[in-house]
Design a protein around this motif. Sequence first.
Motif, PDB file in Angstrom:
ATOM      1  N   THR A  71       0.852  -1.193   0.000  1.00  0.00           N
ATOM      2  CA  THR A  71       0.000   0.000   0.000  1.00  0.00           C
ATOM      3  C   THR A  71       0.885   1.240   0.000  1.00  0.00           C
ATOM      4  OG1 THR A  71      -1.587  -1.230   1.331  1.00  0.00           O
ATOM      5  CG2 THR A  71      -1.926   1.150   1.179  1.00  0.00           C
ATOM      6  N   MET A  74     -10.579   5.150   0.280  1.00  0.00           N
ATOM      7  CA  MET A  74     -11.853   5.605   0.805  1.00  0.00           C
ATOM      8  C   MET A  74     -12.369   6.696  -0.131  1.00  0.00           C
ATOM      9  SD  MET A  74     -11.017   5.998   4.817  1.00  0.00           S
ATOM     10  CE  MET A  74      -9.930   7.374   4.591  1.00  0.00           C
ATOM     11  N   ARG A  75     -13.642   7.017  -0.007  1.00  0.00           N
ATOM     12  CA  ARG A  75     -14.198   8.106  -0.808  1.00  0.00           C
ATOM     13  C   ARG A  75     -13.553   9.422  -0.336  1.00  0.00           C
ATOM     14  NH1 ARG A  75     -19.203   8.720  -3.815  1.00  0.00           N
ATOM     15  NH2 ARG A  75     -19.671   6.539  -3.403  1.00  0.00           N
ATOM     16  N   GLN A 117      -3.101   0.625  -3.796  1.00  0.00           N
ATOM     17  CA  GLN A 117      -2.171  -0.484  -3.604  1.00  0.00           C
ATOM     18  C   GLN A 117      -1.574  -0.899  -4.933  1.00  0.00           C
ATOM     19  OE1 GLN A 117      -4.678  -3.499  -1.804  1.00  0.00           O
ATOM     20  NE2 GLN A 117      -3.934  -2.991   0.248  1.00  0.00           N
ATOM     21  N   LYS A 126      -7.574  15.661   7.826  1.00  0.00           N
ATOM     22  CA  LYS A 126      -7.223  15.588   6.403  1.00  0.00           C
ATOM     23  C   LYS A 126      -7.073  14.168   5.901  1.00  0.00           C
ATOM     24  CE  LYS A 126      -5.497  20.008   4.973  1.00  0.00           C
ATOM     25  NZ  LYS A 126      -4.428  20.735   4.310  1.00  0.00           N
ATOM     26  N   SER A 127      -6.932  13.195   6.797  1.00  0.00           N
ATOM     27  CA  SER A 127      -6.897  11.810   6.310  1.00  0.00           C
ATOM     28  C   SER A 127      -8.311  11.357   5.943  1.00  0.00           C
ATOM     29  CB  SER A 127      -6.276  10.872   7.343  1.00  0.00           C
ATOM     30  OG  SER A 127      -7.162  10.650   8.389  1.00  0.00           O
ATOM     31  N   PHE A 128      -9.302  12.103   6.390  1.00  0.00           N
ATOM     32  CA  PHE A 128     -10.697  11.797   6.082  1.00  0.00           C
ATOM     33  C   PHE A 128     -11.220  12.724   4.980  1.00  0.00           C
ATOM     34  CE2 PHE A 128     -15.196  12.851   7.237  1.00  0.00           C
ATOM     35  CZ  PHE A 128     -15.759  11.650   6.886  1.00  0.00           C
ATOM     36  N   SER A 129     -10.915  14.027   5.105  1.00  0.00           N
ATOM     37  CA  SER A 129     -11.455  15.012   4.167  1.00  0.00           C
ATOM     38  C   SER A 129     -10.681  16.315   4.317  1.00  0.00           C
ATOM     39  CB  SER A 129     -12.941  15.228   4.491  1.00  0.00           C
ATOM     40  OG  SER A 129     -13.426  16.365   3.842  1.00  0.00           O
ATOM     41  N   SER A 134     -16.043   5.753   3.456  1.00  0.00           N
ATOM     42  CA  SER A 134     -14.974   6.596   3.962  1.00  0.00           C
ATOM     43  C   SER A 134     -15.060   6.621   5.481  1.00  0.00           C
ATOM     44  CB  SER A 134     -15.135   8.008   3.395  1.00  0.00           C
ATOM     45  OG  SER A 134     -13.938   8.716   3.594  1.00  0.00           O
ATOM     46  N   TRP A 135     -13.916   6.677   6.097  1.00  0.00           N
ATOM     47  CA  TRP A 135     -13.927   6.748   7.559  1.00  0.00           C
ATOM     48  C   TRP A 135     -12.652   7.419   8.047  1.00  0.00           C
ATOM     49  CZ3 TRP A 135     -12.961   2.312   4.829  1.00  0.00           C
ATOM     50  CH2 TRP A 135     -11.715   1.728   5.009  1.00  0.00           C
ATOM     51  N   TYR A 139      -1.312   6.094   6.189  1.00  0.00           N
ATOM     52  CA  TYR A 139      -1.164   7.224   5.262  1.00  0.00           C
ATOM     53  C   TYR A 139      -2.324   7.303   4.269  1.00  0.00           C
ATOM     54  CZ  TYR A 139       0.933  10.171   1.637  1.00  0.00           C
ATOM     55  OH  TYR A 139       1.183  11.158   0.721  1.00  0.00           O
ATOM     56  N   ASN A 140      -2.731   6.187   3.728  1.00  0.00           N
ATOM     57  CA  ASN A 140      -3.789   6.191   2.730  1.00  0.00           C
ATOM     58  C   ASN A 140      -5.154   5.823   3.305  1.00  0.00           C
ATOM     59  OD1 ASN A 140      -3.979   6.992   0.049  1.00  0.00           O
ATOM     60  ND2 ASN A 140      -2.342   5.614  -0.560  1.00  0.00           N
ATOM     61  N   GLY A 141      -5.260   5.823   4.625  1.00  0.00           N
ATOM     62  CA  GLY A 141      -6.546   5.542   5.263  1.00  0.00           C
ATOM     63  C   GLY A 141      -6.860   4.067   5.384  1.00  0.00           C
ATOM     64  N   TYR A 142      -6.173   3.275   4.597  1.00  0.00           N
ATOM     65  CA  TYR A 142      -6.523   1.856   4.482  1.00  0.00           C
ATOM     66  C   TYR A 142      -5.267   1.119   4.050  1.00  0.00           C
ATOM     67  CZ  TYR A 142      -9.308  -2.175   2.887  1.00  0.00           C
ATOM     68  OH  TYR A 142      -9.853  -3.417   2.716  1.00  0.00           O
ATOM     69  N   ASP A 143      -5.075  -0.068   4.547  1.00  0.00           N
ATOM     70  CA  ASP A 143      -3.945  -0.870   4.086  1.00  0.00           C
ATOM     71  C   ASP A 143      -4.251  -2.355   4.263  1.00  0.00           C
ATOM     72  OD1 ASP A 143      -3.623  -1.317   6.768  1.00  0.00           O
ATOM     73  OD2 ASP A 143      -1.761  -0.190   6.962  1.00  0.00           O
ATOM     74  N   TYR A 144      -3.277  -3.164   3.970  1.00  0.00           N
ATOM     75  CA  TYR A 144      -3.509  -4.614   3.972  1.00  0.00           C
ATOM     76  C   TYR A 144      -3.849  -5.113   5.378  1.00  0.00           C
ATOM     77  CZ  TYR A 144      -2.952  -9.422   2.389  1.00  0.00           C
ATOM     78  OH  TYR A 144      -3.188 -10.729   2.060  1.00  0.00           O
ATOM     79  N   GLN A 189      -1.777  12.791   8.852  1.00  0.00           N
ATOM     80  CA  GLN A 189      -2.088  14.092   8.286  1.00  0.00           C
ATOM     81  C   GLN A 189      -2.798  14.935   9.334  1.00  0.00           C
ATOM     82  OE1 GLN A 189      -4.084  12.491   4.873  1.00  0.00           O
ATOM     83  NE2 GLN A 189      -2.136  11.603   4.400  1.00  0.00           N
ATOM     84  N   LYS A 190      -2.960  16.188   9.041  1.00  0.00           N
ATOM     85  CA  LYS A 190      -3.485  17.144  10.021  1.00  0.00           C
ATOM     86  C   LYS A 190      -4.825  16.697  10.617  1.00  0.00           C
ATOM     87  CE  LYS A 190      -4.718  22.030  10.399  1.00  0.00           C
ATOM     88  NZ  LYS A 190      -4.745  23.330   9.717  1.00  0.00           N
TER      89      LYS A 190
END
Lengths: 348, 265
Positions: A213, A283-284, A298, B51-54, B144-145, B186-191, B249-250
């Motif tokens: 990722t 995510m959105r 990823q 900022k990791s959400f919006s 999104s979360w 970092y990307n909100g989601y990972d493995y 992120q912030k």
Amino acid sequence: MKGTPYILLVIMILACSCTDILLGEDEDNNPENIFELFWTDFDLHYSLFEIRNLKWDSIYDVYRPQVTQQTSSPKLRSIFVDMIEYLDDSHTALYTNGMGDYTSGFALGEKAIKEEFSINLIKLNYTDGLETVKGEGDMAFGSIKGKDIGYISIRKMEGDDPEGAITNVLNELANQKAIIVDIRTNDGGDGGYAKTIAGAFSDGEYFISTVQTRNGPSHSDFDAITREYTQRTGTVQYLKPVILLTDRATISAGDYFALNMRAFHHVTIIGDSTAGDLSSKSMRKFLPNGWSYHYSIQKRLLPDGTSLDGIGVVPDVYVKNSKQDIQGGTDKVLNTAILYLKETYGIE
Amino acid sequence: MRMKKQLTIIFVLLLSHHVTLVGAQPTLDSLPYKTNIFIQIGTSVNYLKDKSFSPLNYRSGGLVLKTGFVQSINRYKLCFNLAFVSGNLKNNQVTSFATPFIDGNVELACLKEIKKIEGRNSKKFVGLQYNTLIHFMQWGDMDSWGYLMYHGMSAKYMGTWRINGSKHIQIGVAIPLAGILVRPPYNGYDYFIEQHQDNFIRLAFRGKLTTWNHYQGVNCRVSYISQMTGRLHFMLAYDLSYQGTDVPQKFRYFQNQFTLGFNRI
């Protein structure tokens, strides 16, 4: 110390009145800022720039001059559509609040859904009807008319109990000499679900891919490599001949299902290449004008380091339906599968 | 409705537990130890940027429920607080991005009275507090979360000023010292999340040891407490808290909570 409560009260009142200082100004809702947010977010988070040799900076150079404070919403949408179409990645999509959603690189998938597949045709012309599996996203099964061949349709990789569902279905089809698993127009879902279903057909645990990722601002920033293996689901697996049917609308977790299945020696893939969207989507993400979007975050690579993103899982036997085939009541792909089972295994 | 009923049952059980412990009491001030149980309900007005959400700023409102107890033993206080907030986040510009959120906070503090002066109308306590704080929001069906969780130690100060015989003001301030900060990758989601999305405990403690350098917070509380009957007190409280981090992120979260409730000694 007598004044302590009053000093604290004053501090709290002051803090209340300066939320803008604490949070920072909200984002401006103007086309230039929206463009900057959109382009920058992709630049900082999208995962396939390097693996697919995409020049995102050049996209900025081409499109940024076209956006001004006066750019209309339809024009901005058109620019964003062009930008994401360049990525040719069905995990990248734009949602524009009633102006029409757009998925990148999905023209072939859309055509496959609209013109090249019909589940009703299969129900009517090829089986004696399909029984829906309750609790699962979209799973149904039956038998091919007049043949010792089972048929399973999975059009979503989602559900409550994949192991229980596939075990029950395979028990129902235990007397069949072969099974056709049809994942055409499968629009994805949960990768874990796909892996569990595939595991019911597993003849071993094979190293199929690595996954990473993106985790930093550079296009080459990724977290540690995780190796992925096929698994066995349940106590007994189905090891008679299996045909997997795929098309360009087999997406995401559908792609991943095909990646698992192609590792098994008794599975043959017939149809068109899958969509080639093997990396998980973000995510959105939100923009100040009410639009939203998502993209790939990823990279999933084959053990030899190559990528199937944008290419898809390539079938062993290539065949696809035309609009005329479907309108004429024929599913050429399914016919090919039935013929393949007869010619290769003598099953009919 | 079900939650209301459960909370009522918990409150009644806590009260009856206390009665069993303490029994019929003479003068409260003469006791070497006291148990103080409270329950509060109120509203929350919050401001968020994550900022990791919006990239947008959000304002939120929600229902606040709090309960807990304070056990006083000579010059020490053991405080336990449980708080739950549920509501909706909204952006001023884009109404379609309204997002449900929940906040939870569990605190356990051990405080010691400092400079006890007989006859003074104020008491001051300092000590350490452990708290687990959870902030979680989701948009759509998990499309999104965002979240922040913090499990750590704080320095805490609490002071009480008696206004007259039956009324007093209590102020508390807590500042985090060190703890485990749990934020999205970092990307909100990972493995890891993909593999453990049904295992809340694994995700809730997947963090890094953090100090003031990477996580700043403060929690202030002002309570007005008025005696209604011999053992029952009315409480009006205002809580202000702030959390900030730039990991990954912030994130800035500014909460105002207004609650009222009852306090039984």
